[in-house]
Design a protein around this motif. Structure first.
Motif, short mmCIF file in Angstrom:
data_model
loop_
_atom_site.label_atom_id
_atom_site.label_comp_id
_atom_site.label_asym_id
_atom_site.label_seq_id
_atom_site.Cartn_x
_atom_site.Cartn_y
_atom_site.Cartn_z
N GLN A 172 34.58 29.31 29.79
CA GLN A 172 34.02 28.28 30.68
C GLN A 172 35.13 27.53 31.42
OE1 GLN A 172 30.80 25.74 29.15
NE2 GLN A 172 31.91 23.98 29.94
N GLU A 173 36.17 27.16 30.71
CA GLU A 173 37.28 26.43 31.33
C GLU A 173 37.92 27.25 32.45
OE1 GLU A 173 41.58 24.37 30.07
OE2 GLU A 173 40.27 25.25 28.53
N LEU A 174 38.16 28.53 32.18
CA LEU A 174 38.78 29.40 33.18
C LEU A 174 37.82 29.66 34.34
CD1 LEU A 174 41.36 30.97 33.80
CD2 LEU A 174 40.43 32.91 32.53
N ALA A 175 36.54 29.83 34.03
CA ALA A 175 35.55 30.11 35.07
C ALA A 175 35.42 28.92 36.03
CB ALA A 175 34.19 30.43 34.45
N VAL A 176 35.44 27.71 35.52
CA VAL A 176 35.36 26.52 36.38
C VAL A 176 36.59 26.46 37.29
CG1 VAL A 176 35.45 23.99 36.36
CG2 VAL A 176 33.90 25.19 34.81
N LYS A 177 37.75 26.81 36.76
CA LYS A 177 38.98 26.83 37.56
C LYS A 177 38.88 27.84 38.70
CE LYS A 177 44.00 27.10 36.85
NZ LYS A 177 45.07 27.36 35.84
N VAL A 178 38.35 29.03 38.41
CA VAL A 178 38.20 30.06 39.44
C VAL A 178 37.17 29.64 40.48
CG1 VAL A 178 37.40 32.43 39.87
CG2 VAL A 178 38.95 31.96 37.96
N LEU A 179 36.06 29.03 40.03
CA LEU A 179 35.02 28.60 40.96
C LEU A 179 35.55 27.51 41.89
CD1 LEU A 179 32.14 28.58 42.01
CD2 LEU A 179 31.53 27.03 40.14
N THR A 180 36.32 26.59 41.37
CA THR A 180 36.90 25.52 42.20
C THR A 180 37.77 26.10 43.30
OG1 THR A 180 36.89 24.01 40.30
CG2 THR A 180 38.29 23.42 42.16
N ALA A 181 38.61 27.08 42.95
CA ALA A 181 39.47 27.73 43.95
C ALA A 181 38.63 28.55 44.92
CB ALA A 181 40.50 28.61 43.25
N SER A 182 37.63 29.23 44.43
CA SER A 182 36.79 30.08 45.29
C SER A 182 36.04 29.25 46.33
CB SER A 182 35.78 30.87 44.43
OG SER A 182 36.44 31.76 43.57
N ARG A 183 35.60 28.05 45.95
CA ARG A 183 34.89 27.20 46.90
C ARG A 183 35.79 26.77 48.05
NH1 ARG A 183 31.51 23.70 42.35
NH2 ARG A 183 29.59 24.94 42.46
N ARG A 184 37.10 26.66 47.79
CA ARG A 184 38.03 26.32 48.87
C ARG A 184 38.34 27.53 49.75
NH1 ARG A 184 40.66 23.11 44.69
NH2 ARG A 184 42.09 24.83 44.27
N MET A 185 38.23 28.74 49.18
CA MET A 185 38.67 29.94 49.88
C MET A 185 37.56 30.70 50.59
SD MET A 185 41.26 31.43 46.97
CE MET A 185 41.45 33.00 47.81
N TYR A 186 36.32 30.61 50.08
CA TYR A 186 35.26 31.49 50.58
C TYR A 186 34.07 30.67 51.08
CZ TYR A 186 37.95 34.84 47.82
OH TYR A 186 38.96 35.61 47.29
N SER A 187 33.28 31.30 51.93
CA SER A 187 32.07 30.66 52.45
C SER A 187 30.87 31.08 51.60
CB SER A 187 31.85 31.06 53.91
OG SER A 187 31.75 32.47 54.03
N GLU A 188 29.76 30.36 51.77
CA GLU A 188 28.55 30.65 51.00
C GLU A 188 28.08 32.08 51.24
OE1 GLU A 188 23.99 28.92 50.39
OE2 GLU A 188 25.28 28.14 51.97
N GLY A 189 27.75 32.76 50.17
CA GLY A 189 27.28 34.14 50.27
C GLY A 189 28.37 35.16 50.06
N ASP A 190 29.63 34.73 50.11
CA ASP A 190 30.72 35.68 49.85
C ASP A 190 30.65 36.15 48.41
OD1 ASP A 190 33.61 36.43 49.01
OD2 ASP A 190 33.73 36.31 51.20
N LYS A 191 30.86 37.45 48.20
CA LYS A 191 30.69 38.04 46.86
C LYS A 191 31.58 37.36 45.83
CE LYS A 191 30.66 42.42 44.33
NZ LYS A 191 31.37 41.87 43.17
N ALA A 192 32.83 37.04 46.22
CA ALA A 192 33.74 36.42 45.26
C ALA A 192 33.22 35.06 44.80
CB ALA A 192 35.13 36.26 45.88
N LEU A 193 32.62 34.29 45.73
CA LEU A 193 32.07 32.99 45.37
C LEU A 193 30.82 33.14 44.51
CD1 LEU A 193 32.17 29.94 45.58
CD2 LEU A 193 30.98 30.10 47.78
N VAL A 194 29.99 34.12 44.84
CA VAL A 194 28.79 34.40 44.04
C VAL A 194 29.18 34.79 42.62
CG1 VAL A 194 26.87 36.01 43.74
CG2 VAL A 194 27.30 35.01 45.98
N ASP A 195 30.17 35.68 42.49
CA ASP A 195 30.60 36.14 41.17
C ASP A 195 31.17 35.00 40.33
OD1 ASP A 195 29.79 38.67 41.82
OD2 ASP A 195 31.80 39.44 42.26
N SER A 196 31.97 34.14 40.95
CA SER A 196 32.58 33.04 40.19
C SER A 196 31.52 32.01 39.78
CB SER A 196 33.70 32.38 41.00
OG SER A 196 33.23 31.91 42.25
#
Length: 571
Positions: free
Chosen positions: A221-245
């Motif tokens: 959970q700790e690592l997943a939240v870290k990845v999601l936080t970075a993904s929200r800065r890098m990707y737009s809504e609907g991007d697969k990487a953001l969906v996966d995180s």
């Protein structure tokens, strides 16, 4: 005098008079006649040039000077030209960077491919493979063997190879080897290219799912939240990487018992899919199945079944009938059937799914063990204790060997086997197992996790069966209050604790305490699970027994009539 009239300092005025304005009299006073103005008219023209901002005749003949004067005279045009020039420069720079990055990535990919290809081919060559069985695991071990020395000066190549190896080990069920490679890949990527790079986040995502497989839910959970936080800065809504995180964080919330938080994120993901693909949700069957799992854990079985009925047909078509993920989804549906009291359907589906898991991923894979857990619970619900005991003992032996003693799934088998021993009246064995399960779950999951509360409830039932009534009351009350807070007053698990505590009071002839609890449990089960559910019938039978023991035959007969009506309806 001029400075005084202009209300300025002499030094400031002198600065204004220097440079261009100073050049005009200096040219007029040159010693060499050929270097002076040719006429008074030419001097006047130069003064006019100064006033207009044009280049002076007296000025230096350099191109830089003339360009500077042009820019000052044409500020708007020059700014526009400059903006275009800067955009072109930045575009060219970005394109160059992207080209160099793509070229570098292509070089890395080629190096990875070449290394793996070379080592795998060497592994199956007659001279190397002679006298030993060549397996996928042996090929991976060979490829990993010389990794550190081979790419000592190529950290990104090493990281990419470790990503490939780590994820392959994970799918094979070797989580220790997967962890080793993916943790090193994460470290190398962060050192070389930083956190906010797709390659770094991919390594971290692979490691998250290794942690899940190892039962290290809070670390995941700790690592997943870290990845999601970075993904929200890098990707737009609907991007697969953001969906996966986002899915990884939701899955972590589900595993740590934060069901409302998990539900909220899964609903957000479904809204994203609906926006992208319309009512059919497109490739959202994974999210639908995970949300169904959350609903099942919340005791919302009808909603869970509806989601499974949407997701499974699409998943079977897209991934195949015996794809490991399809089989996992079938296990979710089996759990839903079990929660609804449809034990025969749950058993049949579990058996079919388990048989397929054995063919596809093997008897000792995590997916097979999870399916065995569901099947064991169905056996207990049907009171098939001998089958449950045999299954749990086999599963526990595998889990202790392939996972670890404190893995939540291992502890689930320990707890399940303890429940079986309680029902077989092997109380000493049951107590030893429940003590192990409780300590392990408190350590791994926390005091208020639903699985920890389950063990507390089961330990209370054991003490009741042993007629240790004081300890039983304390534990069952603790389980009831904990489940009310964590799961809600109408959750099937909360109603179970309420029922078991009422049965304890009934056995102690404390009928005034037992009656309201038992009637509340009965009404809750009737509303939540239905009149025909085995748990509802269980509470109804105990209420009849209570009134008979309490010497209230009219009350007993009243409820017996209701039971007969339900039985007639079932027939």
């Amino acid at each position: 005098k001029v400075a005084e009239n202009r209300r300025t300092e002499i030094g400031t005025l002198a600065k204004h008079l220097r440079k261009e304005l100073e050049w005009i009299p200096l040219k007029a006073m040159r010693k060499d006649r050929s270097e002076r103005y040719r006429s008074a008219s030419e001097l006047a023209d130069d003064i006019e040039n100064y006033l207009k901002g044009a280049p002076l005749i007296a000025g230096p003949p350099s191109t830089a000077y003339r360009l500077r004067k042009f820019v000052r005279r044409n500020a708007i045009l020059s700014a526009a030209v400059l903006a275009v020039a800067v955009s072109l420069f930045l575009g060219l720079a970005a394109t160059t960077v992207m080209y160099l990055r793509a070229k570098r990535q292509a070089q890395i990919s080629e190096a990875v491919s070449s290394y793996l290809r070379k080592d795998l081919i060497m592994s199956v060559s007659p001279t190397v493979a002679m006298g030993r069985e060549v397996t996928v695991r042996s090929l991976l071990d060979t490829a990993a063997g010389k990794l550190e020395t081979e790419f000592k000066n190529e950290p990104l190549v090493e990281a990419s190879i470790r990503d490939t190896l780590g994820n392959t080990y994970r799918h094979l069920g070797d989580f220790k080897a997967a962890e080793l490679h993916l943790e090193r890949a994460c470290q190398l990527h962060q050192e070389q290219i930083g956190l906010e790079d797709a390659r770094t986040l991919e390594s971290m995502s692979g490691l998250i799912w290794v942690y899940f497989s190892q039962g290290r839910y809070f670390e995941a959970q700790e690592l997943a939240v870290k990845v999601l936080t970075a993904s929200r800065r890098m990707y737009s809504e609907g991007d697969k990487a953001l969906v996966d995180s986002t899915n990884a964080v939701a899955f972590a919330y589900m595993k740590t018992g934060q069901y409302q938080e998990a539900e909220s994120l899964y609903l957000q993901l479904l809204e994203t899919y609906r926006h992208l693909y319309g009512k059919g949700y497109g490739p959202a069957f994974g999210v639908l199945n995970n949300l169904a799992r959350v609903y099942s854990k919340q005791g919302r079985y009808k909603e869970a079944e509806q989601l499974c009925s949407k997701a499974l047909p699409v998943q079977r078509r897209e991934e195949g009938e015996e794809h490991p993920f399809t089989l996992v989804s079938m296990g979710i549906l089996a759990r839903v059937y079990g929660g609804q009291g449809r034990y025969k359907e749950a058993e049949d589906l579990c058996l079919r799914t388990l048989e397929a898991h054995h063919r596809v991923v093997g008897e000792e894979h995590l997916y097979s063990l999870e399916c065995m857990s569901e099947l064991g619970c169905v056996y207990i619900a049907q009171k098939n204790y001998q089958e449950a005991e045999s299954l749990f003992k086999k599963a526990l032996e595998i889990a202790r060997r392939r996972l670890r003693e404190g893995h939540p799934l291992t502890l689930r088998f320990v707890n399940g086997l303890a429940v079986v021993q309680t029902n077989l009246k092997h109380y000493d064995d049951a107590e030893t197992l429940l003590d192990e399960a409780l300590k392990g779950r408190q350590r791994e999951l926390g005091d208020d996790h639903p699985e920890t509360l389950e063990t507390i409830n089961d330990l209370g039932i054991l003490h009741r069966e042993q007629q240790h009534y004081e300890q039983a009351e304390k534990l069952l009350t603790q389980a009831l209050e904990g489940r009310k807070i964590k799961l809600g007053v109408d959750h099937p698990d909360t109603l179970q604790s309420m029922h078991e505590l009422a049965v304890l009071y009934k056995e102690q002839a404390q009928y005034e305490k037992a009656e309201p609890l038992l009637r509340e449990a009965l009404e809750g089960r009737r509303l939540k699970l239905g009149d025909e559910h085995p748990h509802t019938i269980e509470s109804l039978n105990n209420l009849i027994d209570l009134y008979e023991a309490w010497n209230k035959p009219k009350k007993a007969e009243e409820w017996r009539t209701k039971l007969e009506q339900i039985e007639d309806f079932e027939e």
